[in-house]
Design a protein around this motif. Structure first.
Motif, mmCIF file in Angstrom:
data_model
loop_
_atom_site.group_PDB
_atom_site.id
_atom_site.type_symbol
_atom_site.label_atom_id
_atom_site.label_comp_id
_atom_site.label_asym_id
_atom_site.label_seq_id
_atom_site.Cartn_x
_atom_site.Cartn_y
_atom_site.Cartn_z
ATOM 1 N N VAL A 25 0.854 -1.193 0.000
ATOM 2 C CA VAL A 25 0.000 0.000 0.000
ATOM 3 C C VAL A 25 0.890 1.243 0.000
ATOM 4 O O VAL A 25 2.051 1.202 0.423
ATOM 5 N N ASP A 26 0.353 2.332 -0.489
ATOM 6 C CA ASP A 26 1.105 3.579 -0.557
ATOM 7 C C ASP A 26 1.219 4.218 0.830
ATOM 8 O O ASP A 26 0.354 4.047 1.679
ATOM 9 N N GLU A 27 2.296 4.964 1.034
ATOM 10 C CA GLU A 27 2.537 5.733 2.248
ATOM 11 C C GLU A 27 2.349 4.911 3.533
ATOM 12 O O GLU A 27 1.500 5.222 4.366
ATOM 13 N N PRO A 28 3.141 3.871 3.712
ATOM 14 C CA PRO A 28 2.996 3.023 4.896
ATOM 15 C C PRO A 28 3.180 3.783 6.220
ATOM 16 O O PRO A 28 2.520 3.473 7.212
ATOM 17 N N GLY A 29 4.072 4.785 6.228
ATOM 18 C CA GLY A 29 4.281 5.564 7.441
ATOM 19 C C GLY A 29 3.035 6.343 7.839
ATOM 20 O O GLY A 29 2.668 6.397 9.020
ATOM 21 N N LYS A 30 2.388 6.958 6.865
ATOM 22 C CA LYS A 30 1.169 7.717 7.131
ATOM 23 C C LYS A 30 0.052 6.788 7.604
ATOM 24 O O LYS A 30 -0.690 7.111 8.544
ATOM 25 N N ILE A 31 -0.053 5.634 6.957
ATOM 26 C CA ILE A 31 -1.065 4.661 7.364
ATOM 27 C C ILE A 31 -0.829 4.217 8.809
ATOM 28 O O ILE A 31 -1.762 4.112 9.611
ATOM 29 N N ALA A 32 0.439 3.968 9.154
ATOM 30 C CA ALA A 32 0.770 3.553 10.513
ATOM 31 C C ALA A 32 0.363 4.627 11.516
ATOM 32 O O ALA A 32 -0.262 4.331 12.544
ATOM 33 N N ASP A 33 0.699 5.881 11.232
ATOM 34 C CA ASP A 33 0.366 6.964 12.156
ATOM 35 C C ASP A 33 -1.140 7.127 12.315
ATOM 36 O O ASP A 33 -1.646 7.348 13.424
ATOM 37 N N ASP A 34 -1.870 6.987 11.212
ATOM 38 C CA ASP A 34 -3.326 7.125 11.265
ATOM 39 C C ASP A 34 -3.952 6.005 12.097
ATOM 40 O O ASP A 34 -4.840 6.250 12.924
ATOM 41 N N LEU A 35 -3.487 4.773 11.893
ATOM 42 C CA LEU A 35 -4.054 3.646 12.630
ATOM 43 C C LEU A 35 -3.689 3.695 14.111
ATOM 44 O O LEU A 35 -4.509 3.375 14.974
ATOM 45 N N LEU A 36 -2.463 4.084 14.388
ATOM 46 C CA LEU A 36 -2.046 4.204 15.792
ATOM 47 C C LEU A 36 -2.903 5.236 16.523
ATOM 48 O O LEU A 36 -3.309 5.027 17.669
ATOM 49 N N ASP A 37 -3.195 6.332 15.835
ATOM 50 C CA ASP A 37 -4.050 7.363 16.427
ATOM 51 C C ASP A 37 -5.477 6.849 16.605
ATOM 52 O O ASP A 37 -6.096 7.049 17.653
ATOM 53 N N ARG A 38 -5.966 6.173 15.604
ATOM 54 C CA ARG A 38 -7.344 5.659 15.626
ATOM 55 C C ARG A 38 -7.563 4.659 16.761
ATOM 56 O O ARG A 38 -8.641 4.610 17.363
ATOM 57 N N PHE A 39 -6.531 3.885 17.078
ATOM 58 C CA PHE A 39 -6.669 2.859 18.106
ATOM 59 C C PHE A 39 -6.022 3.242 19.436
ATOM 60 O O PHE A 39 -5.804 2.396 20.293
ATOM 61 N N GLY A 40 -5.732 4.517 19.600
ATOM 62 C CA GLY A 40 -5.234 5.009 20.881
ATOM 63 C C GLY A 40 -3.863 4.492 21.256
ATOM 64 O O GLY A 40 -3.581 4.272 22.439
ATOM 65 N N LEU A 41 -2.995 4.313 20.255
ATOM 66 C CA LEU A 41 -1.678 3.738 20.512
ATOM 67 C C LEU A 41 -0.534 4.682 20.145
ATOM 68 O O LEU A 41 0.626 4.269 20.125
ATOM 69 N N THR A 42 -0.844 5.944 19.884
ATOM 70 C CA THR A 42 0.184 6.893 19.440
ATOM 71 C C THR A 42 1.312 7.025 20.462
ATOM 72 O O THR A 42 2.501 7.006 20.107
ATOM 73 N N GLU A 43 0.959 7.131 21.730
ATOM 74 C CA GLU A 43 1.994 7.316 22.764
ATOM 75 C C GLU A 43 2.901 6.102 22.895
ATOM 76 O O GLU A 43 4.048 6.217 23.315
ATOM 77 N N ALA A 44 2.376 4.923 22.541
ATOM 78 C CA ALA A 44 3.162 3.688 22.645
ATOM 79 C C ALA A 44 3.784 3.282 21.320
ATOM 80 O O ALA A 44 4.396 2.215 21.219
ATOM 81 N N ALA A 45 3.669 4.129 20.302
ATOM 82 C CA ALA A 45 4.103 3.761 18.947
ATOM 83 C C ALA A 45 5.573 3.386 18.879
ATOM 84 O O ALA A 45 5.958 2.493 18.114
ATOM 85 N N GLY A 46 6.423 4.055 19.661
ATOM 86 C CA GLY A 46 7.855 3.814 19.602
ATOM 87 C C GLY A 46 8.357 2.754 20.563
ATOM 88 O O GLY A 46 9.560 2.496 20.621
ATOM 89 N N ARG A 47 7.447 2.141 21.313
ATOM 90 C CA ARG A 47 7.839 1.092 22.267
ATOM 91 C C ARG A 47 7.774 -0.285 21.631
ATOM 92 O O ARG A 47 6.943 -0.537 20.759
#
Length: 255
Positions: free
Chosen positions: A110-132
């Protein structure tokens, strides 16, 4: 595709393993954008049904259509329409949450995997834990990440096979909220579970699978009509899904 056309249509589905007949003619339909719970005890045939719908297993007889495609004749089109999340989170514990999503996004090209990752992490409340590292995540966080990864590519239909197995009560509630958000966003969810409260809480429609057959299929309100309400101190009390399930399965078991 017409929104009135069922997302999933199953008719006469049969499957045996050697001498053991697991599915004995299963029939049901799932409306688009709804949560459909396939409820049953261990060994009732829930996972077998999902594996057939996900093209991982071939039925011995009957038909199954997913998103308008026949699972036997158009397996590739079915796979493009669905995502499957099993009982155990399929995540890499060494990678971070963000790296897990990016890895799957790249595998799916899929295109822009980084953007997709950030969007999904935000959607599922995991942004703060993204780098762990995922190895540090709680059970509920792992399950949320697993479901997030299954949504890469925006599949219209998602199968959740006993998604809260082994989770503590708080983590189960986390996952319930995720499932409700999926349906609110238009995703069709087929949920298998042996937890009666889970089906009661989430499902628009519930089918009880018992000894390889669907013995009841309806809304919770329709299922409640199968048992008379209990009256305690002149106050009418509606039967719980647990009472309905045990009464119906008990009757079928004696017949």
């Amino acid at each position: 595709m017409d929104d009135r056309t069922p997302a999933i249509r199953v008719h006469g589905l049969r499957k045996s393993y050697k001498e053991v007949e697991v599915l004995k003619g299963v029939d049901f339909e799932v409306a688009r954008g709804s949560i459909f719970a396939l409820l049953g005890s261990n060994g009732a045939g829930k996972t077998t049904t999902v594996r057939i719908l996900a093209t991982l297993l071939k039925a011995d007889d009957g038909t199954a259509v997913v998103n308008g495609f026949d699972v036997a004749a158009e397996a590739q089109r079915v796979r493009e329409s669905i995502s499957l999340t099993g009982q155990f989170a399929a995540v890499d514990e060494i990678l971070t949450g963000r790296e897990n999503i990016i890895m799957i996004a790249r595998l799916r090209r899929v295109d822009e995997p980084g953007k997709i990752a950030d969007d999904l992490l935000d959607r599922f409340g995991l942004t703060e834990a993204a780098g762990r590292r995922v190895g540090t995540y709680s059970g509920g966080m792992r399950r949320r990440l697993d479901i997030a990864m299954s949504l890469i590519g925006d599949p219209p239909i998602i199968f959740l096979d006993e998604p809260t197995t082994g989770l503590d009560p708080e983590a189960r509630i986390e996952v319930w909220k995720v499932i409700e958000k999926l349906a609110d966003g238009g995703t069709t969810v087929l949920l298998t579970t042996q937890y009666l409260d889970e089906a009661e809480k989430l499902a628009d429609r519930i089918a009880i699978l018992h000894r390889g057959r669907i013995i009841v299929d309806g809304t919770l309100a329709e299922l409640r009509k199968l048992l008379p309400p209990a009256k305690v101190e002149y106050v009418e009390r509606q039967p719980t899904l647990e009472e309905i399930f045990l009464a119906i399965v008990g009757e079928k078991g004696q017949s």
